[in-house]
Scaffold this active site. Structure first.
Site, PDB file in Angstrom:
ATOM      1  N   ASN A   1      74.639  68.500  28.029  1.00  0.00           N
ATOM      2  CA  ASN A   1      75.470  68.898  26.934  1.00  0.00           C
ATOM      3  C   ASN A   1      76.105  67.503  26.227  1.00  0.00           C
ATOM      4  O   ASN A   1      77.157  67.441  25.923  1.00  0.00           O
ATOM      5  CB  ASN A   1      76.773  69.791  27.484  1.00  0.00           C
ATOM      6  CG  ASN A   1      77.568  70.297  26.258  1.00  0.00           C
ATOM      7  OD1 ASN A   1      77.222  70.584  25.078  1.00  0.00           O
ATOM      8  ND2 ASN A   1      78.909  70.459  26.344  1.00  0.00           N
ATOM      9  N   ASN A   2      75.014  66.767  25.825  1.00  0.00           N
ATOM     10  CA  ASN A   2      75.350  65.698  25.042  1.00  0.00           C
ATOM     11  C   ASN A   2      73.981  65.020  24.563  1.00  0.00           C
ATOM     12  O   ASN A   2      72.869  65.444  24.944  1.00  0.00           O
ATOM     13  CB  ASN A   2      75.636  64.468  26.187  1.00  0.00           C
ATOM     14  CG  ASN A   2      76.453  63.386  25.438  1.00  0.00           C
ATOM     15  OD1 ASN A   2      76.534  63.591  24.273  1.00  0.00           O
ATOM     16  ND2 ASN A   2      76.886  62.316  26.017  1.00  0.00           N
TER      17      ASN A   2
ATOM     18  N   HIS B   1      68.712  65.632  21.882  1.00  0.00           N
ATOM     19  CA  HIS B   1      69.983  66.544  22.423  1.00  0.00           C
ATOM     20  C   HIS B   1      69.697  67.503  23.583  1.00  0.00           C
ATOM     21  O   HIS B   1      68.773  68.232  23.666  1.00  0.00           O
ATOM     22  CB  HIS B   1      70.820  67.342  21.479  1.00  0.00           C
ATOM     23  CG  HIS B   1      71.767  68.068  21.864  1.00  0.00           C
ATOM     24  ND1 HIS B   1      73.047  67.235  21.562  1.00  0.00           N
ATOM     25  CD2 HIS B   1      72.246  68.980  22.579  1.00  0.00           C
ATOM     26  CE1 HIS B   1      74.237  68.134  21.873  1.00  0.00           C
ATOM     27  NE2 HIS B   1      73.490  69.000  22.739  1.00  0.00           N
ATOM     28  N   CYS B   2      69.968  66.995  24.885  1.00  0.00           N
ATOM     29  CA  CYS B   2      69.854  67.445  26.069  1.00  0.00           C
ATOM     30  C   CYS B   2      70.866  68.804  26.544  1.00  0.00           C
ATOM     31  O   CYS B   2      72.098  68.371  26.814  1.00  0.00           O
ATOM     32  CB  CYS B   2      69.775  66.493  27.083  1.00  0.00           C
ATOM     33  SG  CYS B   2      69.369  67.253  28.865  1.00  0.00           S
ATOM     34  N   PRO B   3      70.462  69.884  26.570  1.00  0.00           N
ATOM     35  CA  PRO B   3      71.353  71.006  27.020  1.00  0.00           C
ATOM     36  C   PRO B   3      71.898  70.753  28.284  1.00  0.00           C
ATOM     37  O   PRO B   3      72.897  71.366  28.670  1.00  0.00           O
ATOM     38  CB  PRO B   3      70.653  72.290  26.858  1.00  0.00           C
ATOM     39  CG  PRO B   3      69.258  71.848  26.792  1.00  0.00           C
ATOM     40  CD  PRO B   3      69.035  70.463  26.393  1.00  0.00           C
TER      41      PRO B   3
END
Length: 367
Positions: free
Chosen positions: A160-161, A155-157
């Site tokens: 945001n996905n 999950h990549c901040p």
């Protein structure tokens, strides 16, 4: 009502906070556009030909970068198909059983008709309590999204996905074009950055934009290069970030190379088999995200030999997949169906027939 209302407010605040890193990147990119196009090219570059070349190349890279970033952010992660969800009767049956082994027997019965080969570290069927489904291979539950994601990488901040099967190609292109974007700015800004220190620039506000533009682009280049190289290595090995940290477990044990098919097929699983689509942020990855070819040393005796070919349940999964909507091309199906994996279950007669060139092994379709 109060607890429910407070939870809704809390979730709303969290959703807003999750967009802060994306907003930060958007502001940085907007400022870099202003600094490069207006302050550097238009205000500082004196040669008209050089200015035109800089602006043309810059805008091509900029468009591809923004396009890939947009696709990475707004492409919804794929979730397991309905075939992997427990039916109402199976849920009731599972809830009535209080012993772990009895529950595992139920899950094994359900998983027998599904293309599932990976297990937990203890050898149990991978089951998600929150989503009430059997996890397909390479699928993991994301605590931020609160759902199971097919071929979840992380999950990549910054986007945001969740990065997974549906947008991993977009994420790779985002890294590639953002790195190219920063390197191009660094290279073309270098001579004016040197002029700043030698007092060769006019005393205007452009000189400060040129200074900070060079520092920002060069620093981002270093971090992006390391991340991009790491994910290129993952693509070559056909692993996700989660699988690199913890190798997948099959019935025969842990196998970090269980999904690796060789460089060419590993690359094509992510980018597709048509080279014209490789640099473009459009979906071209192979497969359905629920089943993957393997190079297992031992065949799983509980699974059919060709789950993606003859299994009716899997046929329905392929027809009902959410993305992409069009059927797999012949070359895509060939990669997923005819990938060889080796089995040691041959009889002595088969060994004699195969001859010395292939002693004791036969090719099984285990995709």
């Amino acid at each position: 009502m109060a607890p429910s209302g407070s939870r809704s407010i809390k979730k709303g605040c969290q959703r807003v906070l999750y967009w802060i890193p994306v907003l930060f990147i958007a502001l940085i990119v907007a400022w870099s556009y202003y600094a490069y196009v207006l302050q550097l090219c238009i205000e500082s570059v004196e040669d008209t030909g050089q200015k035109v070349v800089y602006l043309l190349v810059y805008h091509v890279i900029f468009i591809m970068f923004v396009w890939a970033y947009w696709q990475t952010i707004f492409t919804k992660p794929m979730n397991p198909l309905k075939e992997f969800h427990l039916s109402y009767s199976d849920k009731e049956l599972l809830e009535r059983e209080d012993r772990g082994e009895s529950q595992q027997e139920i899950l094994r019965r359900i998983a027998k008709d599904l293309p599932i080969y990976t297990r937990t570290n203890s050898g149990a069927i991978r089951f998600c309590d929150r989503c009430q489904l059997l996890k397909p291979d390479r699928c993991h539950h994301c605590s931020v999204c609160d759902k199971c994601i097919l071929k979840m990488d992380h999950h990549c901040p910054w986007v945001n996905n969740c990065v997974g099967f549906s947008n991993y190609k977009f994420f790779m292109l985002f890294l590639a074009y953002s790195l190219l974007y920063c390197l191009f700015i660094t290279a073309t800004d270098l001579q004016y950055f040197i002029k700043f220190w030698t007092n060769g620039l006019p005393d205007t506000q452009a000189k400060f934009h040129i200074l900070f533009l060079f520092f920002s682009a060069s620093m981002f280049s270093v971090s992006l290069a390391s991340l991009f190289i790491y994910h290129c290595w993952l693509v070559c090995k056909n692993r996700s970030t989660l699988e690199a940290v913890r190798s997948p477990v099959f019935r025969h044990g842990t196998d970090k190379n269980g999904f690796s098919l060789g460089f060419s097929k590993n690359f094509r699983q992510v980018f597709g088999d048509e080279a014209k689509y490789w640099p473009i942020p459009v979906f071209s990855s192979l497969g359905d995200g629920c089943s993957f070819p393997t190079c297992l040393v031992n065949v799983d005796p509980e699974q059919p030999s060709s789950p993606t070919g003859s299994n009716p349940a899997n046929k329905g999964a392929a027809e009902g997949r959410q993305f992409p909507s069009k059927p797999l091309r012949e070359s895509q199906s060939r990669l997923l169906i005819s990938t060889p994996s080796w089995s040691e279950s041959d009889s002595a007669t088969d060994k004699d027939k195969k001859g010395a060139s292939n002693p004791g092994m036969t090719i099984e379709n285990e995709a």
